[in-house]
Write a protein that holds these residues in place. Structure first.
Motif, PDB file in Angstrom:
ATOM      1  N   LEU A 272      28.936 116.142 -13.791  1.00 46.00           N
ATOM      2  CA  LEU A 272      28.429 115.170 -12.834  1.00 46.00           C
ATOM      3  C   LEU A 272      27.230 114.420 -13.412  1.00 46.00           C
ATOM      4  O   LEU A 272      26.742 114.736 -14.481  1.00 46.00           O
ATOM      5  N   GLY A 273      26.781 113.416 -12.693  1.00 47.05           N
ATOM      6  CA  GLY A 273      25.587 112.680 -13.109  1.00 47.05           C
ATOM      7  C   GLY A 273      25.831 111.216 -13.384  1.00 47.05           C
ATOM      8  O   GLY A 273      24.885 110.425 -13.422  1.00 47.05           O
ATOM      9  N   GLY A 274      27.092 110.840 -13.652  1.00 44.16           N
ATOM     10  CA  GLY A 274      27.392 109.431 -13.899  1.00 44.16           C
ATOM     11  C   GLY A 274      26.605 108.860 -15.066  1.00 44.16           C
ATOM     12  O   GLY A 274      26.668 109.366 -16.192  1.00 44.16           O
ATOM     13  N   THR A 275      25.843 107.839 -14.793  1.00 42.22           N
ATOM     14  CA  THR A 275      25.028 107.184 -15.825  1.00 42.22           C
ATOM     15  C   THR A 275      24.157 108.178 -16.574  1.00 42.22           C
ATOM     16  O   THR A 275      24.000 108.091 -17.796  1.00 42.22           O
ATOM     17  N   TRP A 276      23.601 109.128 -15.834  1.00 41.24           N
ATOM     18  CA  TRP A 276      22.643 110.053 -16.438  1.00 41.24           C
ATOM     19  C   TRP A 276      23.320 111.112 -17.293  1.00 41.24           C
ATOM     20  O   TRP A 276      22.673 111.787 -18.094  1.00 41.24           O
ATOM     21  N   ASP A 277      24.618 111.265 -17.139  1.00 42.72           N
ATOM     22  CA  ASP A 277      25.371 112.157 -18.019  1.00 42.72           C
ATOM     23  C   ASP A 277      25.925 111.388 -19.217  1.00 42.72           C
ATOM     24  O   ASP A 277      26.038 111.930 -20.320  1.00 42.72           O
ATOM     25  N   LEU A 278      26.254 110.117 -19.014  1.00 47.39           N
ATOM     26  CA  LEU A 278      26.834 109.303 -20.094  1.00 47.39           C
ATOM     27  C   LEU A 278      25.802 108.914 -21.145  1.00 47.39           C
ATOM     28  O   LEU A 278      26.014 109.088 -22.339  1.00 47.39           O
ATOM     29  N   PHE A 279      24.680 108.379 -20.689  1.00 48.19           N
ATOM     30  CA  PHE A 279      23.673 107.873 -21.630  1.00 48.19           C
ATOM     31  C   PHE A 279      22.818 109.016 -22.168  1.00 48.19           C
ATOM     32  O   PHE A 279      22.184 109.741 -21.400  1.00 48.19           O
ATOM     33  N   ARG A 280      22.793 109.132 -23.495  1.00 44.58           N
ATOM     34  CA  ARG A 280      22.046 110.222 -24.130  1.00 44.58           C
ATOM     35  C   ARG A 280      21.130 109.708 -25.243  1.00 44.58           C
ATOM     36  O   ARG A 280      20.777 110.459 -26.142  1.00 44.58           O
ATOM     37  N   TYR A 281      20.742 108.452 -25.166  1.00 43.67           N
ATOM     38  CA  TYR A 281      19.879 107.919 -26.219  1.00 43.67           C
ATOM     39  C   TYR A 281      18.462 108.477 -26.093  1.00 43.67           C
ATOM     40  O   TYR A 281      18.066 108.989 -25.032  1.00 43.67           O
ATOM     41  N   PRO A 282      17.658 108.413 -27.163  1.00 43.12           N
ATOM     42  CA  PRO A 282      16.319 109.017 -27.151  1.00 43.12           C
ATOM     43  C   PRO A 282      15.444 108.473 -26.029  1.00 43.12           C
ATOM     44  O   PRO A 282      15.349 107.257 -25.828  1.00 43.12           O
ATOM     45  N   GLY A 283      14.842 109.394 -25.291  1.00 39.73           N
ATOM     46  CA  GLY A 283      13.871 109.015 -24.279  1.00 39.73           C
ATOM     47  C   GLY A 283      14.453 108.523 -22.975  1.00 39.73           C
ATOM     48  O   GLY A 283      13.697 108.066 -22.105  1.00 39.73           O
ATOM     49  N   ILE A 284      15.766 108.569 -22.790  1.00 41.24           N
ATOM     50  CA  ILE A 284      16.365 108.009 -21.587  1.00 41.24           C
ATOM     51  C   ILE A 284      15.622 108.480 -20.342  1.00 41.24           C
ATOM     52  O   ILE A 284      15.348 109.661 -20.167  1.00 41.24           O
ATOM     53  N   ARG A 285      15.282 107.528 -19.490  1.00 38.81           N
ATOM     54  CA  ARG A 285      14.463 107.817 -18.314  1.00 38.81           C
ATOM     55  C   ARG A 285      14.783 106.804 -17.216  1.00 38.81           C
ATOM     56  O   ARG A 285      15.501 105.830 -17.427  1.00 38.81           O
ATOM     57  N   SER A 286      14.231 107.060 -16.053  1.00 39.53           N
ATOM     58  CA  SER A 286      14.406 106.142 -14.938  1.00 39.53           C
ATOM     59  C   SER A 286      13.592 104.871 -15.188  1.00 39.53           C
ATOM     60  O   SER A 286      12.542 104.907 -15.824  1.00 39.53           O
ATOM     61  N   ASP A 287      14.106 103.737 -14.700  1.00 37.76           N
ATOM     62  CA  ASP A 287      13.321 102.517 -14.772  1.00 37.76           C
ATOM     63  C   ASP A 287      12.773 102.172 -13.390  1.00 37.76           C
ATOM     64  O   ASP A 287      12.314 101.058 -13.148  1.00 37.76           O
TER      65      ASP A 287
ATOM     66  N   GLY B  14      24.590 100.482 -43.401  1.00 39.68           N
ATOM     67  CA  GLY B  14      24.019 101.579 -42.617  1.00 39.68           C
ATOM     68  C   GLY B  14      24.826 101.865 -41.367  1.00 39.68           C
ATOM     69  O   GLY B  14      26.017 101.563 -41.294  1.00 39.68           O
ATOM     70  N   GLN B  15      24.183 102.449 -40.364  1.00 40.30           N
ATOM     71  CA  GLN B  15      24.838 102.781 -39.103  1.00 40.30           C
ATOM     72  C   GLN B  15      24.532 101.739 -38.039  1.00 40.30           C
ATOM     73  O   GLN B  15      23.388 101.288 -37.916  1.00 40.30           O
ATOM     74  N   ILE B  16      25.552 101.371 -37.260  1.00 46.10           N
ATOM     75  CA  ILE B  16      25.365 100.497 -36.110  1.00 46.10           C
ATOM     76  C   ILE B  16      25.712 101.306 -34.858  1.00 46.10           C
ATOM     77  O   ILE B  16      26.792 101.884 -34.763  1.00 46.10           O
ATOM     78  N   ILE B  17      24.781 101.346 -33.921  1.00 43.41           N
ATOM     79  CA  ILE B  17      24.922 102.217 -32.746  1.00 43.41           C
ATOM     80  C   ILE B  17      24.667 101.407 -31.484  1.00 43.41           C
ATOM     81  O   ILE B  17      23.736 100.594 -31.433  1.00 43.41           O
ATOM     82  N   HIS B  18      25.492 101.626 -30.473  1.00 47.56           N
ATOM     83  CA  HIS B  18      25.191 101.079 -29.147  1.00 47.56           C
ATOM     84  C   HIS B  18      24.680 102.233 -28.286  1.00 47.56           C
ATOM     85  O   HIS B  18      25.240 103.335 -28.319  1.00 47.56           O
ATOM     86  N   PRO B  19      23.614 102.005 -27.514  1.00 50.15           N
ATOM     87  CA  PRO B  19      23.036 103.098 -26.720  1.00 50.15           C
ATOM     88  C   PRO B  19      24.017 103.765 -25.771  1.00 50.15           C
ATOM     89  O   PRO B  19      23.846 104.943 -25.437  1.00 50.15           O
ATOM     90  N   GLN B  20      25.046 103.047 -25.334  1.00 50.25           N
ATOM     91  CA  GLN B  20      26.009 103.627 -24.407  1.00 50.25           C
ATOM     92  C   GLN B  20      26.830 104.740 -25.056  1.00 50.25           C
ATOM     93  O   GLN B  20      27.357 105.601 -24.366  1.00 50.25           O
ATOM     94  N   PHE B  21      26.902 104.716 -26.368  1.00 48.57           N
ATOM     95  CA  PHE B  21      27.677 105.736 -27.095  1.00 48.57           C
ATOM     96  C   PHE B  21      26.829 106.318 -28.219  1.00 48.57           C
ATOM     97  O   PHE B  21      27.178 106.224 -29.388  1.00 48.57           O
ATOM     98  N   TRP B  22      25.712 106.915 -27.856  1.00 51.87           N
ATOM     99  CA  TRP B  22      24.767 107.448 -28.838  1.00 51.87           C
ATOM    100  C   TRP B  22      25.338 108.706 -29.490  1.00 51.87           C
ATOM    101  O   TRP B  22      25.769 109.633 -28.802  1.00 51.87           O
ATOM    102  N   PRO B  23      25.354 108.754 -30.824  1.00 52.48           N
ATOM    103  CA  PRO B  23      25.895 109.938 -31.512  1.00 52.48           C
ATOM    104  C   PRO B  23      25.025 111.178 -31.267  1.00 52.48           C
ATOM    105  O   PRO B  23      23.798 111.077 -31.243  1.00 52.48           O
TER     106      PRO B  23
END
Length: 509
Positions: A46-61, A165-174
């Motif tokens: 569960l968690g939706g957005t908060w489970d999907l996004f795992r980029y560094p520092g992810i927090r509420s805006d 190098g590496q190209i990363i989108h925050p929605q799919f953070w390795p």
């Protein structure tokens, strides 16, 4: 002859087990306890957005006293919370209230069909193996968010295939990305970029990036505030947590509204205030070109910077901002149109989200596919001539959960009215769409909004046919306004929705 409402697997099917879906489940327990419900969640947790996004520092805006639910106090010391703390909050609610066992995980909704003769939805779900199953419900409630979970916005930068190098989108953070000692360029200037930049520099164990450059095409307005709400933390020491939370929530809602209205009425004063705050926090690092947007505050969402961490990283020479346009990617970084070159080992494309209506679910009413761009919003959550259906689209100028809370309570009021009147179908009836004057209430210049206007439902220039952007007014209207308002039409299986006289409907209520 009228049809008979067929049996259903649950009265209400909630799509999505994020903030919106969990909020609706709790509201049903509180306000419509006689209604059965289930949740369909496409992810394994569960968690939706908060489970999907795992980029560094992810927090509420937004502050958690308004991003938190009205029914569950936020008790953490930090009011600007990180992703793990928000997930802990959601998991605790789900477990304490017995909701987890009602969630079907790994169940992506791939179709929803309404049948008026049986007064029910048949919803098709697909698991990770592609196996399909169906479930039925009297009411369909979408808590699936407002963006595309499968693909983000693709800015289509020229030459990206040349970058070594590496190209990363925050929605799919390795997972476990190693960026220690590397040169990072983050493209973008919104909430995601401003979160990632200081987070990738702040590690003191040698695992932080060597330097992070935020490359922006257009500056953003920033709001600087403490991560801890001293007022809220003080109140919790002297008052019961529920009362302290209620007071803090009221204060923050009022402050949000005051600032927003001030930005609309006297934008130059808000510009001056925000600029003074920037100069104070940046000192000699302040650069007018990089910190003066070409639009007024709140024409796009203000970007929150807790404890000025973004600016502290700049003053420590760990981060910098470059305002320019991209000519192309090359093997070693990004060539800018000004002639400058940014060397990079990692490029993060924080270029925005791609919006999606109704979770991209094909929705059909009596065999006809619903084109959302041809339907008007009703009461900020239902849609013209679409029966027993509601969805949550949060506020652009306030916390998402503020809308999720009042929508959930309103839908419970509708369900209770149906039970009291012995009706099974509720339809916002609109016989003549041409009688309404359309208005673009998405009057934000943000790219992700402007790119998606063509797929969004319509809005009229007056209630109830609009997605309003005024929480304080919406809360009163949706909490106390008549359910039988002469527009929302109540019928039974096999009967067509038609507007009834207002007096007749109010008498029924």
């Amino acid at each position: 002859m009228a049809g008979t409402a067929s049996p259903v697997d649950q009265d209400v099917l909630i799509v999505g087990a994020g903030i919106s879906g969990i909020g609706m489940a709790v509201h049903l327990q509180m306000y419509s306890p006689g209604r059965s419900f289930g949740l369909a969640e496409r992810r394994s947790d569960l968690g939706g957005t908060w489970d999907l996004f795992r980029y560094p520092g992810i927090r509420s805006d937004s502050d958690m006293h308004t991003l938190g639910f009205v029914f569950e106090p936020w008790k953490h010391e930090k009011s600007i919370a990180d992703g793990p703390a928000i997930l802990e909050y959601l998991n605790r609610i789900v477990d304490e209230r017995g909701i987890r066992e009602k969630i079907r995980f790994n169940s992506k909704v791939v179709g929803a069909d309404w049948d008026s003769t049986s007064a029910r939805w048949t919803v098709t779900m697909e698991d990770d193996n592609g196996t399909r199953s169906t479930t039925t419900a009297r009411w369909l409630y979408l808590g699936s968010g407002y963006y595309d979970y499968d693909e983000p916005f693709d800015a289509q930068f020229t030459g990206r295939e040349d970058f070594q190098g590496q190209i990363i989108h925050p929605q799919f953070w390795p997972k476990d990305l190693d960026y220690a000692g590397k040169k990072v360029v983050v493209i973008g200037s919104g909430a995601t970029a401003v979160t990632i930049v200081p987070s990738m520099t702040e590690k003191g164990d040698g695992k932080g990036a060597a330097h992070v450059t935020m490359l922006q095409r257009t500056p953003t307005w920033y709001a600087i505030r403490p991560a801890k709400d001293a007022f809220a933390n003080f109140l919790r020491k002297i008052l019961p947590s529920e009362l302290a939370y209620k007071i803090t929530r009221f204060k923050n809602v009022k402050m949000q509204d005051i600032v927003f209205q001030k930005a609309r009425d006297k934008p130059e004063k808000v510009r001056d205030f925000l600029t003074k705050q920037l100069k104070k926090n940046l000192g000699d690092r302040y650069d007018a070109e990089s910190f003066t947007p070409p639009y007024n505050p709140w024409e796009q969402r203000l970007c929150l910077v807790p404890d000025a961490d973004f600016f502290e990283a700049m003053k420590a020479d760990k981060a910098s901002v470059v305002t320019d346009h991209i000519e192309r990617f090359d093997a070693t970084g990004i060539q800018l149109k000004s002639g400058k070159h940014l060397d990079a080992d990692i490029i993060v494309t924080a270029t925005g989200l791609k919006l999606a209506v109704a979770g991209k679910i094909p929705v059909r009413v009596d065999g006809e596919t619903v084109d959302w761009s041809q339907h008007f919003y009703y009461k900020a959550c239902m849609f013209s001539n679409v029966p027993n259906f509601s969805a949550v689209f949060g506020y652009l100028n306030a916390s998402w959960t503020l809308r999720a809370d009042i929508v959930a309570e309103y839908v419970c009021r509708v369900l209770n009215h149906m039970q009291q009147t012995g009706t099974t179908i509720a339809t916002p009836a609109l016989a003549d769409p041409a009688s309404l004057t359309e208005e673009n209430i998405f009057d934000f210049s943000s790219g992700y909004i402007q790119r998606s206007l063509h797929i969004m439902p319509k809005n009229a220039d007056q209630l109830p046919w609009r997605l309003n952007q005024n929480y304080l007014k919406d809360r009163v209207d949706m909490k106390t306004g008549a359910i039988a308002d002469g527009v929302l039409t109540f019928t039974n299986a096999g009967t067509a929705a038609k507007a009834a006289p207002v007096a007749e409907l109010e008498a029924a209520e």
